[in-house]
Design a protein around this motif. Structure first.
Motif, short mmCIF file in Angstrom:
data_model
loop_
_atom_site.label_atom_id
_atom_site.label_comp_id
_atom_site.label_asym_id
_atom_site.label_seq_id
_atom_site.Cartn_x
_atom_site.Cartn_y
_atom_site.Cartn_z
N TYR A 14 0.57 -1.19 -0.14
CA TYR A 14 0.06 0.06 -0.02
C TYR A 14 0.97 1.36 0.18
CZ TYR A 14 -3.62 3.42 1.47
OH TYR A 14 -4.47 4.53 1.31
N VAL A 15 2.15 1.11 0.45
CA VAL A 15 3.01 2.46 0.44
C VAL A 15 2.98 3.26 -0.60
CG1 VAL A 15 5.46 3.05 0.92
CG2 VAL A 15 3.98 1.95 2.71
N PRO A 16 3.35 2.45 -2.01
CA PRO A 16 3.48 3.19 -3.10
C PRO A 16 2.29 3.88 -3.69
CG PRO A 16 4.39 0.86 -3.26
CD PRO A 16 3.73 0.79 -1.98
N TYR A 17 1.15 3.19 -3.08
CA TYR A 17 -0.13 4.00 -3.55
C TYR A 17 -0.22 5.33 -2.79
CZ TYR A 17 -5.04 4.96 -4.05
OH TYR A 17 -6.28 5.52 -4.39
N GLY A 18 0.21 5.12 -1.41
CA GLY A 18 -0.14 6.53 -0.66
C GLY A 18 0.85 7.56 -1.02
N LEU A 19 2.39 7.13 -1.46
CA LEU A 19 3.23 8.05 -1.49
C LEU A 19 2.82 8.69 -3.00
CD1 LEU A 19 6.07 9.18 -1.12
CD2 LEU A 19 6.88 7.13 -2.20
N ALA A 20 2.37 7.76 -3.99
CA ALA A 20 2.16 8.64 -5.22
C ALA A 20 0.99 9.46 -5.13
CB ALA A 20 1.92 7.33 -6.29
N ALA A 68 -14.45 0.72 -14.39
CA ALA A 68 -14.93 1.55 -13.20
C ALA A 68 -13.97 2.74 -13.10
CB ALA A 68 -15.26 0.82 -12.10
N ILE A 69 -12.55 2.61 -13.63
CA ILE A 69 -11.69 3.68 -13.17
C ILE A 69 -12.26 4.96 -14.39
CG2 ILE A 69 -9.31 4.56 -13.76
CD1 ILE A 69 -8.61 1.66 -13.17
N SER A 85 -0.03 11.21 -2.61
CA SER A 85 0.61 12.21 -1.74
C SER A 85 1.45 13.49 -2.70
CB SER A 85 1.49 11.82 -0.64
OG SER A 85 2.56 11.32 -1.15
N LEU A 86 1.90 12.87 -3.71
CA LEU A 86 2.91 13.46 -4.60
C LEU A 86 2.00 13.96 -5.92
CD1 LEU A 86 6.11 11.45 -4.85
CD2 LEU A 86 5.77 13.57 -3.14
N LYS A 87 0.59 13.74 -6.01
CA LYS A 87 -0.05 14.16 -6.95
C LYS A 87 0.18 13.26 -8.03
CE LYS A 87 -2.02 17.18 -4.43
NZ LYS A 87 -3.14 17.04 -3.83
N LEU A 88 0.66 12.11 -7.99
CA LEU A 88 0.84 11.14 -9.15
C LEU A 88 -0.03 10.24 -9.22
CD1 LEU A 88 4.67 10.96 -8.69
CD2 LEU A 88 3.56 12.17 -10.45
N SER A 89 0.01 9.31 -10.32
CA SER A 89 -1.11 8.07 -10.32
C SER A 89 -0.80 6.92 -9.27
CB SER A 89 -0.88 7.55 -11.64
OG SER A 89 -1.84 6.60 -12.02
N GLY A 90 -1.67 6.92 -8.37
CA GLY A 90 -1.62 5.69 -7.34
C GLY A 90 -1.77 4.62 -7.88
N ILE A 91 -2.83 4.51 -9.21
CA ILE A 91 -2.95 3.29 -9.57
C ILE A 91 -1.78 2.63 -10.59
CG2 ILE A 91 -4.40 2.36 -11.68
CD1 ILE A 91 -6.41 4.07 -10.69
N MET A 92 -1.10 3.61 -11.19
CA MET A 92 0.17 2.95 -11.80
C MET A 92 1.17 2.62 -10.76
SD MET A 92 -0.92 3.09 -14.88
CE MET A 92 0.64 2.49 -15.44
#
Length: 293
Positions: free
Chosen positions: A22-28, A143-144, A30-37
């Motif tokens: 889950y950490v990469p999703y939250g980090l992305a 759904a995305i 927070s940086l306004k990047l794509s959490g899905i990618m």
């Protein structure tokens, strides 16, 4: 996970895996990047490397837990899409919907065929024309895109309703029409060529290498067996597959010793016996009837 020994506490090991995933999703995010990618790439990397550092018990638990969660998530997504049909005010514009579907199909065509042509220059197993057509035809927009349309902020409410309605119709069209017709199209295109059908199921040139080092995605190789198999398989690998097998996999994954292998199997046997004992201890319907009599 390679250097931290949590194998004696499978529940903690399983929890740490979820946290790291889950950490990469939250980090992305927070940086306004794509959490899905970010979480997609993390899943690919962790499945290929981190998974092999887990204990045998956690490997099995992780697979079953993620399968259950993915099934629940997918069910929730389709339920949400079904409820959305009756939950929002819709503004249906036929011409806009038709042109949107046509442009989406054209855009997917311009992605799949040129990229497949480029990839085929670096692949031993080529992506066939039939498989490229199936990839183009069966591309589902789930759904995305619908959720993204809900987060659009436009100057008028009417425009927002048009975008939401169009997105929902495209999702339903690709799922029901294209998705429902995918299997018949696959059978129609490949029913007379079994070799081509087999090749399309093994597009990745690292799949054979993966099958030699894991069984049902469970790593049980000792250090000696691991080195022997890789030395044998590396002779056939080329490009990134060779670099991955030669350098990346040994760097990111640990080798289990024969003693650890024996302990893993003993623990699995103990848990299996414990489960069978609990099942046997439960009274069967016939025992209940006999007790009542």
């Amino acid at each position: 996970m390679k250097h931290v020994d949590l194998r004696k506490t499978p529940s903690l090991e399983l929890g740490m895996m979820f946290i790291f995933a889950y950490v990469p999703y939250g980090l992305a995010e927070s940086l306004k990047l794509s959490g899905i990618m970010a979480i997609l790439l993390a899943a690919i990397v962790m499945s290929h490397y981190t998974h092999n550092n887990l204990s045998l018990v956690t490997q099995i638990n992780m697979q079953q837990t993620l399968r259950a969660l993915s099934f629940m998530a997918e069910t929730s997504v389709f339920a949400y899409l079904g409820l959305a049909i009756f939950s929002f005010k819709h503004n249906f514009q036929p011409a806009f919907v038709i042109w949107s579907i046509i442009l989406l199909l054209v855009g997917r065509f311009l992605n799949i065929y040129p990229l497949s042509w480029v990839l085929n220059h670096f692949r031993e197993i080529k992506i066939t024309k039939r498989m490229q057509f199936i990839m183009w035809f069966s591309g589902l927009r789930g759904a995305i895109c619908y959720v993204l349309s809900l987060h659009l902020y436009l100057d008028t409410v009417e425009k927002r309703h048009v975008i939401i309605t169009t997105s929902l119709i495209i999702v339903l069209f690709t799922i029901l029409v294209l998705g429902g017709a995918t299997l018949p199209v696959v059978k129609f295109l490949q029913v007379d060529d079994k070799r081509d059908y087999h090749r399309t199921l093994t597009l990745s040139k690292t799949e054979e290498m993966g099958q030699t080092i894991e069984s049902d995605h469970i790593s049980e190789l000792t250090e000696e067996e691991y080195e022997e198999k890789y030395l044998r398989e590396n002779l056939r690998l080329k490009g990134f597959a060779y670099i991955d097998a030669k350098y990346l996999v040994p760097f990111f994954t640990r080798r289990i010793t024969k003693r650890e292998l024996i302990l893993n199997r003993s623990e699995m046997q103990r848990l299996t016996n414990k489960w069978y004992e609990e099942v046997r201890s439960r009274p069967s319907p016939s025992d209940d009837e006999e007790t009542e009599i």
